[in-house]
Design an enzyme around this catalytic site. Structure first.
Site, PDB file in Angstrom:
ATOM      1  N   TRP A 274     -14.247  10.923 -48.212  1.00  0.00           N
ATOM      2  CA  TRP A 274     -13.954  11.177 -46.802  1.00  0.00           C
ATOM      3  C   TRP A 274     -12.479  11.475 -46.585  1.00  0.00           C
ATOM      4  O   TRP A 274     -12.131  12.403 -45.848  1.00  0.00           O
ATOM      5  CB  TRP A 274     -14.437  10.014 -45.937  1.00  0.00           C
TER       6      TRP A 274
ATOM      7  N   ASP B  51      -9.213   6.077 -40.604  1.00  0.00           N
ATOM      8  CA  ASP B  51     -10.647   6.269 -40.399  1.00  0.00           C
ATOM      9  C   ASP B  51     -11.334   4.950 -40.769  1.00  0.00           C
ATOM     10  O   ASP B  51     -11.304   4.534 -41.922  1.00  0.00           O
ATOM     11  CB  ASP B  51     -11.139   7.409 -41.293  1.00  0.00           C
TER      12      ASP B  51
ATOM     13  N   LYS C  96     -22.418   3.818 -38.214  1.00  0.00           N
ATOM     14  CA  LYS C  96     -22.550   2.882 -39.327  1.00  0.00           C
ATOM     15  C   LYS C  96     -22.651   1.453 -38.817  1.00  0.00           C
ATOM     16  O   LYS C  96     -23.597   0.738 -39.104  1.00  0.00           O
ATOM     17  CB  LYS C  96     -21.401   3.059 -40.300  1.00  0.00           C
TER      18      LYS C  96
END
Lengths: 362, 362
Positions: free
Chosen positions: A103, A173, A197
């Site tokens: 990511w 993040d 999530k």
């Protein structure tokens, strides 16, 4: 109705009381005679839903007054572009990235479209199984920000220490660790993440940004809706937001408060993680893949070392009420995501099943 | 539980059978042991949900093979930027716009960030109460596209004839008329809209784009997720999409098929609109504000001509199970949005209430 233990990395398990309440209120939200899905985003009931959600989130994370909370669409992936667009200087923007997994690597690649992006450190040399040493990092003097992905979902690593950035804003993040335990918001310039999530259904990202970073002078071609200022000025209601998703997140925030807030849920998350890691560390068959010091309490990847045996385990788990235990397609093996809504019993059930499997396949 | 008649312009009324099914499946979708909200977007059950949704949408609109269907986040507003980013030539892009209301005006303004945007015609001179004469339009010879908003939600106008664009692709925002009646997709380069009016809950836009317009050579700073090619190549699953919203839209598509598809629902929509317009045309108190020839079958704005009386009507309507009948904050008055899921009885109920109000306030 029979529910499974769902170890999906996201979208992921949600608290059962939240789903029950959502089902009950589906056709008539609190006497309004309509579903939250059918509600004008300019109506009083919806304004109350989004205001309450923001207030509860501020409570949970103890967000300081000088931070804005934005509810935006497009996932973390859209923010990969929005971050440089909003933070890079128009004349020669510079940003530092630490690449500790897929990511942050994607975010780094996207930033290159908008200015100079430096990779200060990477753990790709060992399949992202560790977090680079933050003490060895030297932030570029002209950097507009330093970017990290604080918990890498695929590799199951997390930063247990943050890099020192001085006056350079730290952008993090937190998608796969959002609200999993207390964090000190004041150490960051921007905290953001997709909610799918640990917080709610897919289709919403939350951006928590220090006021001085909500700027007018963004890169000139930044779409109106990707400008944080647009959303900050409009209280996230510049256009129609993902209303129902915000409503579900709000229910999750209420549920988190009932769990004792982030202290309460954090304690339970550490217990759940310890249960699984303790088993892995004594197992002769299963092995965790992340470096011990960098282990995530949310995502636990593990392998047997034998791809056929991994496949057998995943298949048998699936037959035994254990869903989505397969590792990410890019790395294989297994991964148990044990987010907030995964009960301790779910992790115990998994550990018992792994012990049984180990015995049968010794 | 008592449901109201909800005339909201969007988010708006959804079919009751859809909401009931969603409530029933909330904790366990078809024996998977989890909610659609909790489902990995890479799982077989979700792949089946999105594939079925796309197939049903293609059926309903008779979308030709050479058009891609994209499920994207960020609403129509994000597409205001994505359209020039994807369609304008990198060296000196040119786009033509017809400005027939607030939404096309916003789209026009956004396009100016990316190249030359020409306003070919505007109806702002008469508060957007009509659609400019499309026969008088002359498309720029070097235009990358011609843009219209085919149904302006706020002013209640719709194009009953399309402009002739020759080889220049016609781009149409159909948000507030999406799936309200059959349309010939092959006449367009791009058809797109937010789903939160006629198709599903907020948080999703659908882009139907002719393959040759899904280009690699978009404007260089276009965020990865705003590139149509990214989404087309990944079957809308480049990142986590708005899964639950897609699921609800899928249920709405099934419901539409049960209503006889777009022919069936279109017939009913014309009947509903006629019921309301016929009443308005004979009323001595109420008056429709859109030019007759350009009237929308979805959004019906009307006034009494007296702001106090408007306010009284809105208040009394609210006490009588008629929700969200207030006009847009920018124009005042009243507006009845009578989307697909509004039953004929709802419109009849409104008309009866208006007749009673007229009598009482003669």
């Amino acid at each position: 109705m029979s529910r499974v233990y769902n170890f999906s990395a996201g979208p992921a398990v949600l608290p059962e009381p939240v789903l029950k309440q959502a089902a009950e209120e589906m056709l008539d939200y609190q006497g309004t005679g309509m579903s939250v899905m059918e509600m004008s985003h300019r109506s009083k009931p919806f304004q109350s839903i989004i205001d309450t959600a923001e207030a509860d989130l501020r409570d949970l994370l103890a967000i300081p007054e000088n931070y804005k909370v934005l509810f935006v669409q497009g996932g973390a992936t859209t923010q990969f572009a929005a971050i440089p667009m909003n933070l890079m200087k128009a004349e020669g923007g510079v940003a530092d990235y630490i690449v500790s997994g897929s990511w942050s690597k994607k975010a780094f690649k996207e930033a290159k479209m908008y200015g100079t992006a430096n990779c200060l450190a990477s753990s790709e040399d060992e399949t992202f199984s560790y977090v680079p040493d933050v003490d060895a990092i030297k932030v570029s003097p002209d950097a507009d920000y330093l970017y990290i992905c604080q918990n890498e979902t695929i590799y199951g690593t997390t930063y247990h220490k943050l890099p020192e950035t001085g006056d350079v804003p730290l952008v993090s993040d937190v998608s796969s660790m959002f609200l999993s335990e207390p964090m000190d918001v004041s150490k960051y310039g921007v905290i953001y993440g997709g909610v799918q999530k640990n917080v709610g259904p897919a289709g919403l990202a939350i951006v928590i940004v220090r006021e001085d970073l909500v700027r007018e002078d963004v890169l000139p071609f930044t779409p109106t809706l990707l400008r944080w200022k647009t959303m900050a000025d409009a209280g996230s209601l510049y256009n129609t937001p993902a209303c129902y998703t915000i409503y579900i997140c709000g229910l999750v925030f209420k549920w988190l408060k009932e769990q004792g807030g982030l202290e309460g849920i954090g304690k339970r998350n550490h217990e759940k993680a310890a249960l699984l890691y303790d088993f892995l560390d004594q197992s002769k068959l299963f092995k965790g893949t992340a470096r011990k010091e960098d282990r995530s309490i949310m995502n636990v990847p593990f392998i047997t070392g034998d791809a056929d045996l991994d496949a057998k385990f995943i298949a048998e788990a699936g037959e035994n009420n254990i869903a989505n235990i397969k590792g990410h397609r890019s790395v294989g093996g297994m991964r148990a995501s044990i987010y907030n809504a995964m009960p301790v019993e779910g992790v115990q059930y998994l550990v018992d099943f792994m012990a049984k499997f180990e015995k049968e396949n010794a």
